[in-house]
Design a protein around this motif. Structure first.
Motif, PDB file in Angstrom:
ATOM      1  N   ALA A 168       0.957  -1.178   0.184  1.00 29.49           N
ATOM      2  CA  ALA A 168      -0.085   0.025  -0.028  1.00 29.49           C
ATOM      3  C   ALA A 168       1.500   1.076  -0.045  1.00 29.49           C
ATOM      4  O   ALA A 168       2.201   1.132   1.098  1.00 29.49           O
ATOM      5  CB  ALA A 168      -1.000   0.136   1.327  1.00 29.49           C
ATOM      6  N   VAL A 169       0.392   2.265  -0.489  1.00 28.37           N
ATOM      7  CA  VAL A 169       1.373   3.832  -0.993  1.00 28.37           C
ATOM      8  C   VAL A 169      -0.028   4.544  -0.861  1.00 28.37           C
ATOM      9  O   VAL A 169      -1.107   4.461  -0.912  1.00 28.37           O
ATOM     10  CB  VAL A 169       1.958   3.796  -2.385  1.00 28.37           C
ATOM     11  CG1 VAL A 169       2.408   5.201  -2.496  1.00 28.37           C
ATOM     12  CG2 VAL A 169       2.945   2.215  -2.747  1.00 28.37           C
ATOM     13  N   GLN A 170       0.895   5.769   0.472  1.00 31.04           N
ATOM     14  CA  GLN A 170      -0.198   6.469   0.709  1.00 31.04           C
ATOM     15  C   GLN A 170       0.408   7.869   1.208  1.00 31.04           C
ATOM     16  O   GLN A 170       1.480   7.937   1.636  1.00 31.04           O
ATOM     17  CB  GLN A 170      -1.056   6.133   2.100  1.00 31.04           C
ATOM     18  CG  GLN A 170      -1.851   7.039   2.740  1.00 31.04           C
ATOM     19  CD  GLN A 170      -2.496   6.350   4.202  1.00 31.04           C
ATOM     20  OE1 GLN A 170      -1.769   6.364   5.685  1.00 31.04           O
ATOM     21  NE2 GLN A 170      -3.381   6.309   4.143  1.00 31.04           N
ATOM     22  N   MET A 171      -0.249   8.562   0.863  1.00 28.18           N
ATOM     23  CA  MET A 171       0.004  10.061   0.783  1.00 28.18           C
ATOM     24  C   MET A 171      -0.895  11.254   1.593  1.00 28.18           C
ATOM     25  O   MET A 171      -2.474  10.202   1.184  1.00 28.18           O
ATOM     26  CB  MET A 171       0.494  10.650  -0.274  1.00 28.18           C
ATOM     27  CG  MET A 171       0.617  12.201  -0.292  1.00 28.18           C
ATOM     28  SD  MET A 171       2.272  12.355   0.338  1.00 28.18           S
ATOM     29  CE  MET A 171       3.685  11.901  -0.390  1.00 28.18           C
ATOM     30  N   GLN A 172      -0.882  12.077   3.164  1.00 33.75           N
ATOM     31  CA  GLN A 172      -1.851  11.916   3.041  1.00 33.75           C
ATOM     32  C   GLN A 172      -1.578  13.660   2.985  1.00 33.75           C
ATOM     33  O   GLN A 172      -1.132  14.160   3.430  1.00 33.75           O
ATOM     34  CB  GLN A 172      -1.804  11.726   4.808  1.00 33.75           C
ATOM     35  CG  GLN A 172      -3.384  12.545   5.371  1.00 33.75           C
ATOM     36  CD  GLN A 172      -3.036  11.754   6.545  1.00 33.75           C
ATOM     37  OE1 GLN A 172      -1.982  12.460   7.759  1.00 33.75           O
ATOM     38  NE2 GLN A 172      -4.088  10.869   7.199  1.00 33.75           N
ATOM     39  N   VAL A 173      -3.688  14.274   2.802  1.00 31.64           N
ATOM     40  CA  VAL A 173      -2.727  16.102   2.886  1.00 31.64           C
ATOM     41  C   VAL A 173      -4.008  16.552   3.831  1.00 31.64           C
ATOM     42  O   VAL A 173      -4.801  16.090   3.423  1.00 31.64           O
ATOM     43  CB  VAL A 173      -3.134  16.937   1.307  1.00 31.64           C
ATOM     44  CG1 VAL A 173      -2.752  18.115   1.233  1.00 31.64           C
ATOM     45  CG2 VAL A 173      -1.894  16.275   0.632  1.00 31.64           C
ATOM     46  N   GLY A 174      -3.432  17.284   4.502  1.00 34.93           N
ATOM     47  CA  GLY A 174      -4.249  17.909   5.262  1.00 34.93           C
ATOM     48  C   GLY A 174      -4.193  19.405   5.782  1.00 34.93           C
ATOM     49  O   GLY A 174      -2.974  19.923   5.984  1.00 34.93           O
ATOM     50  N   THR A 175      -5.084  19.838   6.110  1.00 33.88           N
ATOM     51  CA  THR A 175      -5.081  20.792   7.764  1.00 33.88           C
ATOM     52  C   THR A 175      -5.351  20.587   8.801  1.00 33.88           C
ATOM     53  O   THR A 175      -7.032  20.465   9.119  1.00 33.88           O
ATOM     54  CB  THR A 175      -5.710  22.284   6.714  1.00 33.88           C
ATOM     55  OG1 THR A 175      -5.060  23.013   7.879  1.00 33.88           O
ATOM     56  CG2 THR A 175      -6.682  22.511   6.263  1.00 33.88           C
ATOM     57  N   ASP A 176      -5.349  21.720   9.696  1.00 34.57           N
ATOM     58  CA  ASP A 176      -6.212  22.244  10.523  1.00 34.57           C
ATOM     59  C   ASP A 176      -6.756  23.012  11.404  1.00 34.57           C
ATOM     60  O   ASP A 176      -8.360  22.954  11.827  1.00 34.57           O
ATOM     61  CB  ASP A 176      -5.382  21.954  12.344  1.00 34.57           C
ATOM     62  CG  ASP A 176      -4.151  20.767  12.388  1.00 34.57           C
ATOM     63  OD1 ASP A 176      -5.069  19.804  12.470  1.00 34.57           O
ATOM     64  OD2 ASP A 176      -3.577  20.804  12.797  1.00 34.57           O
ATOM     65  N   PHE A 177      -6.738  23.957  10.428  1.00 40.22           N
ATOM     66  CA  PHE A 177      -7.544  24.920  10.524  1.00 40.22           C
ATOM     67  C   PHE A 177      -7.422  26.584   9.552  1.00 40.22           C
ATOM     68  O   PHE A 177      -7.876  27.404   9.256  1.00 40.22           O
ATOM     69  CB  PHE A 177      -7.794  25.953  11.655  1.00 40.22           C
ATOM     70  CG  PHE A 177      -8.789  24.965  12.632  1.00 40.22           C
ATOM     71  CD1 PHE A 177      -9.936  25.207  13.285  1.00 40.22           C
ATOM     72  CD2 PHE A 177      -8.458  24.283  13.636  1.00 40.22           C
ATOM     73  CE1 PHE A 177     -10.212  24.499  13.480  1.00 40.22           C
ATOM     74  CE2 PHE A 177      -8.984  24.338  14.776  1.00 40.22           C
ATOM     75  CZ  PHE A 177      -9.999  23.631  14.790  1.00 40.22           C
ATOM     76  N   SER A 178      -6.420  26.175   8.686  1.00 39.08           N
ATOM     77  CA  SER A 178      -5.924  27.173   7.477  1.00 39.08           C
ATOM     78  C   SER A 178      -5.091  26.427   6.420  1.00 39.08           C
ATOM     79  O   SER A 178      -4.328  25.482   7.050  1.00 39.08           O
ATOM     80  CB  SER A 178      -5.764  28.298   8.653  1.00 39.08           C
ATOM     81  OG  SER A 178      -4.002  27.865   8.728  1.00 39.08           O
ATOM     82  N   ILE A 179      -4.145  27.786   5.769  1.00 39.72           N
ATOM     83  CA  ILE A 179      -3.415  27.084   4.757  1.00 39.72           C
ATOM     84  C   ILE A 179      -2.115  27.563   5.032  1.00 39.72           C
ATOM     85  O   ILE A 179      -2.243  28.154   6.051  1.00 39.72           O
ATOM     86  CB  ILE A 179      -3.906  27.528   3.418  1.00 39.72           C
ATOM     87  CG1 ILE A 179      -4.257  29.068   3.033  1.00 39.72           C
ATOM     88  CG2 ILE A 179      -4.682  27.009   2.393  1.00 39.72           C
ATOM     89  CD1 ILE A 179      -4.146  29.693   1.816  1.00 39.72           C
ATOM     90  N   PRO A 180      -0.896  27.388   4.505  1.00 43.71           N
ATOM     91  CA  PRO A 180      -0.813  25.877   3.773  1.00 43.71           C
ATOM     92  C   PRO A 180      -1.718  24.651   4.662  1.00 43.71           C
ATOM     93  O   PRO A 180      -1.558  24.250   4.983  1.00 43.71           O
ATOM     94  CB  PRO A 180       0.333  26.202   3.879  1.00 43.71           C
ATOM     95  CG  PRO A 180       1.404  26.398   4.414  1.00 43.71           C
ATOM     96  CD  PRO A 180       0.244  27.830   5.370  1.00 43.71           C
ATOM     97  N   LEU A 181      -1.370  23.892   3.147  1.00 44.52           N
ATOM     98  CA  LEU A 181      -1.781  22.132   3.205  1.00 44.52           C
ATOM     99  C   LEU A 181      -0.513  21.634   4.355  1.00 44.52           C
ATOM    100  O   LEU A 181       0.589  21.930   3.266  1.00 44.52           O
ATOM    101  CB  LEU A 181      -2.778  21.457   2.877  1.00 44.52           C
ATOM    102  CG  LEU A 181      -3.485  22.284   2.347  1.00 44.52           C
ATOM    103  CD1 LEU A 181      -4.299  21.232   0.697  1.00 44.52           C
ATOM    104  CD2 LEU A 181      -4.956  21.698   2.921  1.00 44.52           C
TER     105      LEU A 181
END
Length: 189
Positions: A168-181
């Motif tokens: 399995a290959v995985q990349m996670q993108v996210g934020t807690d409340f603002s940019i940048p991700l």
């Protein structure tokens, strides 16, 4: 003695070896990306488009949202008391991932999720709509992620997944409340 013209056997073999090496280089360049490269490329694309949309929301003083399915994502904006599909810029329209890649959106359990004012609002639409962004006349569903004109973004993590060679290959993108991700590989999660 007459003068001989032509190529020696050694010269012919050398040319054949050089052609073989060049052909293998061309094949390797066009063989396609590995699963890791595809996942990384799609995560970077999403991150760049999301950054642009979040900055546009602030500049235009307009509320935007993100709608995610198993293999695609699209952006919507709030106008005239309804959510509408984004038509411009083209990069923000509905985007389907290449075959073999999938998405998984995480919203619960993130920092501040229980204090998030967006989760307390009663966002309702008259009728349920499925995510089929190919028809622009169709009313979009409510976004799962809100991008507000104030610069606030509802916390989320978007996982880009692929399976290659039984791994399995995985990349996670996210934020807690603002940019940048923020981007995370599977090792960093």
């Amino acid at each position: 003695m007459p003068k001989r013209t032509g190529f020696t056997l050694l010269e012919v073999l050398l040319v054949i070896v050089l052609i073989g090496i060049l052909a293998s280089v061309v094949v390797l360049n066009f063989a396609g990306d590995t699963a890791e490269e595809q996942v990384d490329k799609e995560a970077v694309r999403f991150q760049q488009v999301f950054q642009f949309i979040a900055e546009s929301a602030q500049l235009r003083q307009q509320e935007w949202g993100l709608v995610v399915t198993e293999n695609s994502y699209a952006f919507v904006y709030f106008n005239d008391n309804t959510w509408q599909w984004v038509q411009e810029p083209v990069a923000a329209r509905a985007y389907t991932l290449p075959d073999g890649l999938s998405l998984q959106l995480e919203l619960d359990g993130l920092p501040g999720a229980e204090q998030n004012l967006l989760s307390q609002l009663d966002w309702q639409q008259d009728e349920e709509t499925t995510f089929a962004a190919t028809k622009t006349e169709e009313k979009p569903p409510l976004p799962q992620v809100f991008i507000l004109s104030s610069g606030e973004i509802s916390p989320f993590r978007l996982n880009f997944n692929a399976i290659a060679d039984l791994k399995a290959v995985q990349m996670q993108v996210g934020t807690d409340f603002s940019i940048p991700l923020t981007r995370y590989t599977a090792d960093e999660n």
